[in-house]
Design an enzyme around this catalytic site. Structure first.
Site, PDB file in Angstrom:
ATOM      1  N   GLY A  25       0.825  -1.203   0.000  1.00 28.39           N
ATOM      2  CA  GLY A  25       0.000   0.000   0.000  1.00 28.39           C
ATOM      3  C   GLY A  25       0.855   1.246   0.000  1.00 28.39           C
ATOM      4  N   CYS A  26       0.218   2.358  -0.320  1.00 24.31           N
ATOM      5  CA  CYS A  26       0.962   3.610  -0.451  1.00 24.31           C
ATOM      6  C   CYS A  26       1.488   4.100   0.892  1.00 24.31           C
ATOM      7  CB  CYS A  26       0.086   4.664  -1.128  1.00 24.31           C
ATOM      8  SG  CYS A  26      -1.547   4.884  -0.397  1.00 24.31           S
ATOM      9  N   TYR A  27       0.621   4.165   1.895  1.00 26.21           N
ATOM     10  CA  TYR A  27       1.079   4.629   3.208  1.00 26.21           C
ATOM     11  C   TYR A  27       2.147   3.694   3.790  1.00 26.21           C
ATOM     12  CZ  TYR A  27      -2.806   8.039   3.460  1.00 26.21           C
ATOM     13  OH  TYR A  27      -3.669   9.095   3.248  1.00 26.21           O
ATOM     14  N   ALA A  74       5.668   4.368   2.262  1.00 25.65           N
ATOM     15  CA  ALA A  74       6.369   5.563   2.750  1.00 25.65           C
ATOM     16  C   ALA A  74       6.812   5.391   4.197  1.00 25.65           C
ATOM     17  CB  ALA A  74       5.479   6.793   2.605  1.00 25.65           C
TER      18      ALA A  74
END
Lengths: 345, 345, 345, 345
Positions: free
Chosen positions: D149-151, D154
């Site tokens: 996932g994106c979160y 990061a």
């Protein structure tokens, strides 16, 4: 790589965009960059976005001697500075590519629109107007490139084929255009501030914007005689993107939308960087790409021809088109190192 | 407070803007709100921005009987719905204020641009076109108000005085305009998505946008004869704001910028909500306010008159102007409850 | 009107916002404005948004003598300048309202966070910290107002009641906040450019932002002992709006979301400018208004208290709150001339 | 080209981004695309930005049989749909690359955070978590890829090395993050509307966002034991970009900023897609690129470790990272077909 290049004025937006695009070009290597206000700074510090490609390259002061023998010198300088530098580079480098306005117009037209005499008129003939889709064949044997302005690129791609086919009258043309704020460059000024430009649309340069002369010159070459244009640019709240909405009168009765779309298809269907669409083009379809998207209409009710062109002002409107023109001069395939696909969303 | 009001369709953006503005109006109290999809929801839940003014008001289903006896009924409904509701309200409420397009055009013109016959043509005469600066005096004795569309407001304020003074030719007029995304309303559609609209400019409704008829009708009333307009709207990445950039041909030789600016000053210097400026107007100067900012130019080089008008599409282009017109009908000072100052930055 | 006021530093964004808000204040009239770089310019030229209210007012150079006898002097100056001006104004004007940071902290704390000794420490006691909802009662008899900073306002309104009620531990507090670009002011700098700030989020001032000291000072007053905060501000691509997302540890076992929401309701339900909501607050609900929207949660899984506060940084975070505090000092109703409703959309 | 691929769910944003990136990949050819709502539509019609690369490709309905024998099948589907499709693809295609959340977590953790039992738990072992910089070596011999996932991408890139080096305590970690609106996908919903998201920042999914489980799982693998995280995502007004600002407590006395930066450098200096910087990373430096930019700090005053990571949520946070992981599985150089340079401005 085959060709060694410098970017003069590489701290501004068109210069930085050249660095981004050239980093992905398989035949051109950037070996030297200059800047006026950031000498000694690393490219990666000013543009962290470029850090992976230029981990150690630093901005130098402009020294013509340092450019000696390079294959390519890109000039991304404020208006008026290229014409002072070019005489000292001519004959010492392979090709000069000027992204400014200094070598786009004949000397008289330059003086009319820029308000001062050209300082290097003898160099003008060594520059070809680098808009390949419309002027490719006439550029043979000219060593240097004057990359077109952003507004003239969009307007000429949308209107050019209609003018060239004699479909529209050469007077009464209106080019109403909108540009993102990056078109103002990286210089500090109040209208470029986020808090001033955001949530704001306004026109500027009413009646007198300098790109008027360049639009008229490009269209006049295609028409074979003088074309007259009223040009109104607008600043809109986005970073990149430029849309030209152009109005003209049909040159003959019975002109139809099919006719004008047909002219666009004839001119561009073989071009890798122009998309002719039925739908109104959106600037976002071109984001980060070297593509132009164009369409046209005829309104029989009011007797008007409408032509629209969308580009990314920093790519097809500046640095990308410059590289496309360089590829042509170097006999490389024009798409080399350039993407036609927009970043969407 | 003196007047009791309902807002029918108060969950959309123009309805919510009515609620915001009427909360600050000293003589009008909103006592009833309706919605189609949010019945039973609190206004404060759908619009937390309005919570301090409407802590407990809830959306009701539309019931004409519930509106009986109210002084004011504002209709902020999708196209076509007002003409179905008005016959059942007529005579039962003090004044109907329609913010939709249903009562702005004569029946024939309505059918031409909206593609279907009007369902309540007998009601048309009871509605005055609520653009006070241009049509105030002709609206006496008409009980109801058809609030103008956003594009027609900006175009008519910029061009209207020039048309009324006979300064521009009635054909060949081009209105090229840009609107923020709120103009599309709160309905769900792909072009209204942030990821589609942001960093994007495109034209839409080429040649056929329905506001064309309304612009022509308003200008024709001022001209006293038919005026023909080509209208091209654009969607730009901002929430509010609308700029109309209008092109026309001078009706007489020797027309100057001083002439056209003079006409604007003559028409508007006593108006609290129009600022005539030398500089090109910026939409942001009008943000959240009921003001229009206008300017004009004559270009002797190309023989063109340029007129520009900027507004907030939800205030002067919709809800604010509706309230201004209501104030006039109620013999209140027109600025009552309205601000002329934009939110800047 | 009852009170005559000057705005010193009226060309910046907080100064211009004072002019916008004071134009709508029924008891205060702005009779004098100063600026450093725009002396002789009309307010209406620099801010066309304000033209309807200030058609002829011009910026003057700062001259303390010109302020003699005014009831109110608002100072909207760069950091450090107010402390040089205040000694020459003290006793000669009714009330001084400083929107800068010069009179918010005790001298020692000021020196710690601003890196230099305070130049007018003897004036500090004449300034009350103008955050009425939290410090209204302790401000009696203090003539001047130090309007709070934007970040401290949002953080203190969200966390303050929890700190005051002893619900959270005084160490380990994190304030993670995001502000629109107008918080950087109208000064020219690269990070304030549209093309740099748009489509961009980044943190700044890591570990050392000066508002840390002010947040700690405000919360320490409420706690009655030292409170320690790590503060991380972020710049986000919007013009106005500020959200503080605050993390703390419960001071006691069994603390629930109902407890912390209850504390917020106890503190704010009678306040006209604070909305306590169940939902996470959105900055947009406060746009152009003097409202703060707050909520809180307790996470038993990780042992964390979460408190969020949203404001318009230029209104509740600066000029609006300053006027609210002035109203209190003048014994006017606090909401006089201020709107609690946000511009939405 | 060597590998033939399908994109299932190619009408959404992550699917379209796969098409953009794969068009530039020299070894992978997209031969089949599916969509649920746009069957029969040309890719070029829905995404004019992709027209130059896919002039005639059309969306098909999903038919597992049509995917038989393909080398690569990318799944870009709404949550929960991949686990229904994978059993019918397993063994019939070379590699499955799931960009959804279905194969990222162990079955128990999946049920905890997604609120329902996993429907194909027997397939979980055939999927490797495709975050190469942190889990490359443990992914050998696993045929399929669960793209992160994106979160979590990061947060894990910023915090992962500190966790892996035992520098931070495994409890009390806070991940406060901000994402552009494209992270919500192309589905129609009010919070995704331009007029709602623009000029607005708000938190969502307080305490319970599903990515919490994935962040904890990734960090726990690196720690070798359970790690506990409180995660607060925010929606900010930009299309792309994601910043995670992470807070933790040092696991040992005397930890310094040099230590944590050193850990990041040790982990990433040889990685083509991670830039470790001294300055706070800006999302815009990653726009359109597969790069992550990270930094870290230690605050001895409050006893806090701060780690920040910026990515483009659709590239490194979704489609680009998926291709990077595919390159690894196919034994191609990981950067094949991917750019590390951000579009700036």
């Amino acid at each position: 790589m085959a060709y060694r290049a410098a970017v003069v004025g590489a701290s501004g937006y068109t210069g930085a965009e050249l660095l981004r695009l050239l980093a992905q070009h398989p035949e051109i290597e950037v070996v030297h960059v200059t800047a006026s206000a950031n000498v000694g700074t690393a490219v990666a510090a000013l543009y962290p976005s470029l850090a992976p490609a230029y981990p150690s390259l630093e901005y130098q002061a402009v020294e013509p001697a340092a450019l000696d023998g390079l294959d390519l010198v890109f000039l991304a300088l404020p208006h008026g500075e290229s014409q002072q530098l070019v005489p000292s580079l001519s004959g010492r480098v392979g090709h000069i590519v000027d992204l400014g306005a200094d070598f786009r117009l004949p000397a008289a037209s330059y003086e009319q629109w820029y308000g001062e005499a050209h300082r290097a008129p003898e160099q003008l003939d060594s520059f070809a107007y680098g808009l390949p889709e419309l002027f490719r064949t006439s550029n043979e044997q000219v060593p240097n490139i004057a990359a077109p302005g952003c507004y003239p690129t969009a307007a000429a791609l949308a209107l050019g084929p209609l003018v060239a086919h004699g479909m529209v009258a050469p007077t009464g043309i209106v080019v109403d255009a909108a540009s993102g704020v990056s078109g103002r460059g990286r210089g500090l000024s109040a209208p470029s501030l986020y808090s001033e430009a955001n949530e704001n649309v306004s026109a500027y340069g009413l009646l007198t914007h300098r790109h008027t002369g360049e639009i008229e010159h490009a269209l006049s070459r295609l028409h074979g005689d003088d074309v007259e244009v009223l040009f109104t640019p607008h600043l809109v709240p986005m970073t990149r993107g430029l849309l030209a909405t152009c109005y003209a009168r049909p040159a003959r009765d019975g002109l139809t939308t099919a006719d004008v779309l047909g002219a666009l298809h004839d001119s561009f269907d073989q071009e890798p960087f122009v998309v002719v669409s039925e739908e109104p083009p959106a600037t976002k379809a071109t984001l980060g790409s070297n593509s132009a998207h164009v369409t046209a209409r005829v309104d029989p009710r009011t007797g008007t021809v409408l032509a629209l062109g969308a580009i990314d002002n920093l790519v097809k409107g500046a640095s990308g088109q410059a590289i496309q023109a360089v590829n042509h001069v170097l006999d490389l395939p024009e798409p080399t190192g350039l993407s036609a696909l927009g970043l969407m969303p």
